[in-house]
Design a protein around this motif. Structure first.
Motif, PDB file in Angstrom:
ATOM      1  N   GLU A 142       0.935  -1.237  -0.061  1.00 18.28           N
ATOM      2  CA  GLU A 142      -0.065   0.068   0.022  1.00 18.28           C
ATOM      3  C   GLU A 142       0.990   1.354  -0.046  1.00 18.28           C
ATOM      4  O   GLU A 142       0.593   2.238  -0.827  1.00 18.28           O
ATOM      5  CB  GLU A 142      -0.997   0.154   1.311  1.00 18.28           C
ATOM      6  N   THR A 143       1.994   1.093   0.654  1.00 16.04           N
ATOM      7  CA  THR A 143       2.884   2.313   0.814  1.00 16.04           C
ATOM      8  C   THR A 143       3.404   2.379  -0.714  1.00 16.04           C
ATOM      9  O   THR A 143       3.621   3.673  -1.281  1.00 16.04           O
ATOM     10  CB  THR A 143       4.018   2.039   1.775  1.00 16.04           C
ATOM     11  N   SER A 144       4.052   1.550  -1.370  1.00 14.40           N
ATOM     12  CA  SER A 144       4.710   1.522  -2.534  1.00 14.40           C
ATOM     13  C   SER A 144       3.443   2.113  -3.666  1.00 14.40           C
ATOM     14  O   SER A 144       3.820   2.749  -4.539  1.00 14.40           O
ATOM     15  CB  SER A 144       4.987   0.003  -3.054  1.00 14.40           C
ATOM     16  N   ALA A 145       2.207   1.803  -3.505  1.00 13.90           N
ATOM     17  CA  ALA A 145       1.232   2.279  -4.303  1.00 13.90           C
ATOM     18  C   ALA A 145       1.000   3.614  -4.219  1.00 13.90           C
ATOM     19  O   ALA A 145       1.179   4.365  -5.397  1.00 13.90           O
ATOM     20  CB  ALA A 145      -0.035   1.416  -4.191  1.00 13.90           C
TER      21      ALA A 145
ATOM     22  N   ARG B 141      -6.038  -4.457 -12.553  1.00 14.56           N
ATOM     23  CA  ARG B 141      -6.147  -3.522 -13.623  1.00 14.56           C
ATOM     24  C   ARG B 141      -6.492  -2.162 -13.024  1.00 14.56           C
ATOM     25  O   ARG B 141      -6.254  -0.944 -13.295  1.00 14.56           O
ATOM     26  CB  ARG B 141      -7.384  -3.885 -14.504  1.00 14.56           C
ATOM     27  N   THR B 142      -7.503  -2.162 -11.685  1.00 18.82           N
ATOM     28  CA  THR B 142      -7.817  -1.133 -11.255  1.00 18.82           C
ATOM     29  C   THR B 142      -6.683  -0.407 -10.592  1.00 18.82           C
ATOM     30  O   THR B 142      -6.627   0.805 -10.705  1.00 18.82           O
ATOM     31  CB  THR B 142      -8.770  -1.324 -10.023  1.00 18.82           C
ATOM     32  N   ILE B 143      -5.816  -1.201  -9.875  1.00 18.26           N
ATOM     33  CA  ILE B 143      -4.494  -0.609  -9.400  1.00 18.26           C
ATOM     34  C   ILE B 143      -3.662  -0.092 -10.552  1.00 18.26           C
ATOM     35  O   ILE B 143      -3.425   1.283 -10.217  1.00 18.26           O
ATOM     36  CB  ILE B 143      -3.506  -1.701  -8.732  1.00 18.26           C
ATOM     37  N   ALA B 144      -3.501  -0.463 -11.376  1.00 18.97           N
ATOM     38  CA  ALA B 144      -2.782   0.141 -12.689  1.00 18.97           C
ATOM     39  C   ALA B 144      -3.481   1.432 -12.857  1.00 18.97           C
ATOM     40  O   ALA B 144      -2.564   2.391 -13.323  1.00 18.97           O
ATOM     41  CB  ALA B 144      -2.448  -1.182 -13.630  1.00 18.97           C
ATOM     42  N   GLN B 145      -4.680   1.436 -13.317  1.00 20.51           N
ATOM     43  CA  GLN B 145      -5.281   2.438 -13.911  1.00 20.51           C
ATOM     44  C   GLN B 145      -5.196   3.654 -12.744  1.00 20.51           C
ATOM     45  O   GLN B 145      -4.936   4.864 -13.059  1.00 20.51           O
ATOM     46  CB  GLN B 145      -6.968   2.218 -13.958  1.00 20.51           C
ATOM     47  N   ALA B 146      -5.257   3.139 -11.400  1.00 17.46           N
ATOM     48  CA  ALA B 146      -4.880   4.344 -10.334  1.00 17.46           C
ATOM     49  C   ALA B 146      -3.794   4.992 -10.671  1.00 17.46           C
ATOM     50  O   ALA B 146      -3.539   6.399 -10.292  1.00 17.46           O
ATOM     51  CB  ALA B 146      -5.419   3.901  -9.138  1.00 17.46           C
ATOM     52  N   LEU B 147      -2.541   4.089 -10.758  1.00 15.10           N
ATOM     53  CA  LEU B 147      -1.322   4.631 -10.792  1.00 15.10           C
ATOM     54  C   LEU B 147      -1.072   5.448 -12.011  1.00 15.10           C
ATOM     55  O   LEU B 147      -0.395   6.598 -12.153  1.00 15.10           O
ATOM     56  CB  LEU B 147      -0.354   3.563 -10.917  1.00 15.10           C
TER      57      LEU B 147
ATOM     58  N   ASP C 227      -3.502   8.805  -8.917  1.00  9.37           N
ATOM     59  CA  ASP C 227      -4.036   8.822  -7.833  1.00  9.37           C
ATOM     60  C   ASP C 227      -3.841   7.921  -6.681  1.00  9.37           C
ATOM     61  O   ASP C 227      -4.004   6.849  -6.620  1.00  9.37           O
ATOM     62  CB  ASP C 227      -5.616   8.618  -7.918  1.00  9.37           C
ATOM     63  N   GLY C 228      -3.012   8.298  -5.792  1.00 14.40           N
ATOM     64  CA  GLY C 228      -2.224   7.579  -4.471  1.00 14.40           C
ATOM     65  C   GLY C 228      -3.259   6.868  -3.717  1.00 14.40           C
ATOM     66  O   GLY C 228      -3.180   5.940  -3.315  1.00 14.40           O
ATOM     67  N   ASP C 229      -4.266   7.780  -3.216  1.00 13.61           N
ATOM     68  CA  ASP C 229      -5.217   7.005  -2.404  1.00 13.61           C
ATOM     69  C   ASP C 229      -5.750   6.048  -3.021  1.00 13.61           C
ATOM     70  O   ASP C 229      -6.186   5.146  -2.214  1.00 13.61           O
ATOM     71  CB  ASP C 229      -6.290   8.280  -2.071  1.00 13.61           C
ATOM     72  N   LEU C 230      -6.306   6.138  -4.330  1.00 17.06           N
ATOM     73  CA  LEU C 230      -7.125   5.084  -5.065  1.00 17.06           C
ATOM     74  C   LEU C 230      -6.264   3.980  -5.155  1.00 17.06           C
ATOM     75  O   LEU C 230      -6.640   2.730  -4.911  1.00 17.06           O
ATOM     76  CB  LEU C 230      -7.629   5.612  -6.300  1.00 17.06           C
ATOM     77  N   ALA C 231      -5.005   4.190  -5.445  1.00 16.01           N
ATOM     78  CA  ALA C 231      -4.106   3.141  -5.793  1.00 16.01           C
ATOM     79  C   ALA C 231      -3.679   1.969  -4.476  1.00 16.01           C
ATOM     80  O   ALA C 231      -3.689   0.956  -4.481  1.00 16.01           O
ATOM     81  CB  ALA C 231      -2.786   3.451  -6.427  1.00 16.01           C
ATOM     82  N   ALA C 232      -3.653   2.961  -3.356  1.00 21.05           N
ATOM     83  CA  ALA C 232      -3.520   2.149  -2.308  1.00 21.05           C
ATOM     84  C   ALA C 232      -4.759   1.420  -1.601  1.00 21.05           C
ATOM     85  O   ALA C 232      -4.948   0.436  -1.249  1.00 21.05           O
ATOM     86  CB  ALA C 232      -3.253   3.281  -0.754  1.00 21.05           C
ATOM     87  N   HIS C 233      -5.977   2.090  -1.888  1.00 16.75           N
ATOM     88  CA  HIS C 233      -7.143   1.208  -1.611  1.00 16.75           C
ATOM     89  C   HIS C 233      -7.468   0.147  -2.371  1.00 16.75           C
ATOM     90  O   HIS C 233      -7.849  -0.849  -1.846  1.00 16.75           O
ATOM     91  CB  HIS C 233      -8.340   2.473  -1.714  1.00 16.75           C
ATOM     92  N   ALA C 234      -7.045   0.376  -3.714  1.00 16.05           N
ATOM     93  CA  ALA C 234      -7.350  -0.761  -4.373  1.00 16.05           C
ATOM     94  C   ALA C 234      -6.515  -1.947  -4.165  1.00 16.05           C
ATOM     95  O   ALA C 234      -6.644  -3.273  -4.256  1.00 16.05           O
ATOM     96  CB  ALA C 234      -7.301  -0.285  -5.974  1.00 16.05           C
ATOM     97  N   THR C 235      -5.240  -1.286  -3.687  1.00 18.60           N
ATOM     98  CA  THR C 235      -3.973  -2.406  -3.264  1.00 18.60           C
ATOM     99  C   THR C 235      -4.579  -3.258  -2.158  1.00 18.60           C
ATOM    100  O   THR C 235      -4.744  -4.319  -1.805  1.00 18.60           O
ATOM    101  CB  THR C 235      -2.778  -1.947  -3.079  1.00 18.60           C
ATOM    102  N   HIS C 236      -5.228  -2.493  -1.219  1.00 16.04           N
ATOM    103  CA  HIS C 236      -5.719  -3.069  -0.012  1.00 16.04           C
ATOM    104  C   HIS C 236      -6.845  -3.903  -0.318  1.00 16.04           C
ATOM    105  O   HIS C 236      -7.097  -5.204   0.151  1.00 16.04           O
ATOM    106  CB  HIS C 236      -6.430  -2.027   1.041  1.00 16.04           C
ATOM    107  N   VAL C 237      -7.849  -3.672  -0.972  1.00 17.91           N
ATOM    108  CA  VAL C 237      -8.997  -4.468  -1.547  1.00 17.91           C
ATOM    109  C   VAL C 237      -8.445  -5.825  -1.997  1.00 17.91           C
ATOM    110  O   VAL C 237      -8.876  -7.103  -1.770  1.00 17.91           O
ATOM    111  CB  VAL C 237      -9.906  -3.795  -2.401  1.00 17.91           C
ATOM    112  N   HIS C 238      -7.460  -5.851  -2.953  1.00 19.42           N
ATOM    113  CA  HIS C 238      -6.901  -6.845  -3.526  1.00 19.42           C
ATOM    114  C   HIS C 238      -6.115  -7.762  -2.465  1.00 19.42           C
ATOM    115  O   HIS C 238      -6.353  -9.079  -2.843  1.00 19.42           O
ATOM    116  CB  HIS C 238      -5.572  -6.524  -4.705  1.00 19.42           C
ATOM    117  N   LEU C 239      -5.602  -7.576  -1.786  1.00 17.23           N
ATOM    118  CA  LEU C 239      -4.778  -8.294  -0.860  1.00 17.23           C
ATOM    119  C   LEU C 239      -5.817  -8.951   0.144  1.00 17.23           C
ATOM    120  O   LEU C 239      -5.447  -9.989   0.517  1.00 17.23           O
ATOM    121  CB  LEU C 239      -3.810  -7.420  -0.087  1.00 17.23           C
ATOM    122  N   HIS C 240      -6.979  -8.051   0.658  1.00 17.28           N
ATOM    123  CA  HIS C 240      -7.961  -8.757   1.345  1.00 17.28           C
ATOM    124  C   HIS C 240      -8.433  -9.753   0.714  1.00 17.28           C
ATOM    125  O   HIS C 240      -8.690 -10.902   1.268  1.00 17.28           O
ATOM    126  CB  HIS C 240      -8.932  -7.654   1.683  1.00 17.28           C
ATOM    127  N   ASN C 241      -8.873  -9.768  -0.797  1.00 24.42           N
ATOM    128  CA  ASN C 241      -9.506 -10.822  -1.320  1.00 24.42           C
ATOM    129  C   ASN C 241      -8.441 -11.978  -1.567  1.00 24.42           C
ATOM    130  O   ASN C 241      -9.115 -13.132  -1.579  1.00 24.42           O
ATOM    131  CB  ASN C 241      -9.882 -10.174  -2.807  1.00 24.42           C
TER     132      ASN C 241
END
Length: 219
Positions: free
Chosen positions: A92-95, A181-187, A191-205
């Motif tokens: 999430e920090t990296s994103a 794809r969502t993470i890459a689109q946010a990057l 949009d750092g907040d969206l990238a971090a949130h999308a990463t969080h969702v991906h890792l949770h799933n």
């Protein structure tokens, strides 16, 4: 000098061989890695084998039960949860960092590739995993932080074992591709907040899916 170089080369070869065995499952949890036997198998002396075992122990992949007994480390649900705790913090920090430091065009291209993965055959799934590896490499390059990259390398070493333990489920793979794809689109949108949130969702799933697979295997 030649002898030292030969020893390093032999140690690296032993490390790579044992790492592959552990990650592939050929050397399962609890397998005893006899220093003498493994050195003889690879045709090297005990000194480089001992160095390779020390490196694997530092990675957390083997456990030294006594001065002469080394075994492949266990990896249970608790270990996987702990692994994902540090993975969340790092990724999430990296994103967030990559969103401001990375090449937006490159991440847009990767997002497009994630949109067109073919997961219906083994070759397509292999290509998908290779795409994830390229995405990770692009993320690491964008962050440009050796400390984070080093920590992530250790985490990813263990993740190879985790992925092997979890069966490929079509629905989960498709969802994972969409999440990437969502993470890459946010990057790409920086949009750092969206990238971090999308990463969080991906890792949770991802964690939920892995634990469900492990539970099914124990029934």
């Amino acid at each position: 000098m030649t002898l030292a170089a030969d020893r390093v080369t032999a140690s690296d070869r032993a490390y790579a061989d044992l790492l592959d065995g552990i990650q592939s499952g050929a050397l399962p949890a609890g397998f005893v890695l006899g220093e003498v036997e493994q050195a003889a198998r690879l045709g090297i002396s005990r000194t480089p084998m001992r160095e390779a075992l020390r490196r694997l122990a530092a990675d957390g992949l083997v456990v030294q039960q006594s001065p002469r007994v080394t075994v492949v480390a266990d990896l249970d649900a608790g270990d996987i949860r702990a692994l994902f705790e540090i993975r969340r913090a790092l990724e999430e920090t990296s994103a967030r960092l990559a969103a401001t430091r990375g090449d937006a065009g490159l991440f847009a291209e990767l997002a497009e590739e994630f949109a067109h993965v073919d997961l219906s055959a083994a070759a397509g799934r292999d290509a998908y995993y290779a795409l994830i590896a390229r995405f990770d490499a692009a993320l690491d390059a964008a962050v440009d932080n050796d400390y984070i990259a080093s920590a992530l390398r250790t985490v990813r070493t263990h993740l190879v074992r985790v992925r092997r333990m979890a069966r490929d489920k079509p629905a989960r793979l498709a969802a994972s591709a969409a999440e990437h794809r969502t993470i890459a689109q946010a990057l790409a949108a920086r949009d750092g907040d969206l990238a971090a949130h999308a990463t969080h969702v991906h890792l949770h799933n991802a964690l939920t899916g892995i634990l469900e697979t492990l539970n099914e295997g124990q029934k």
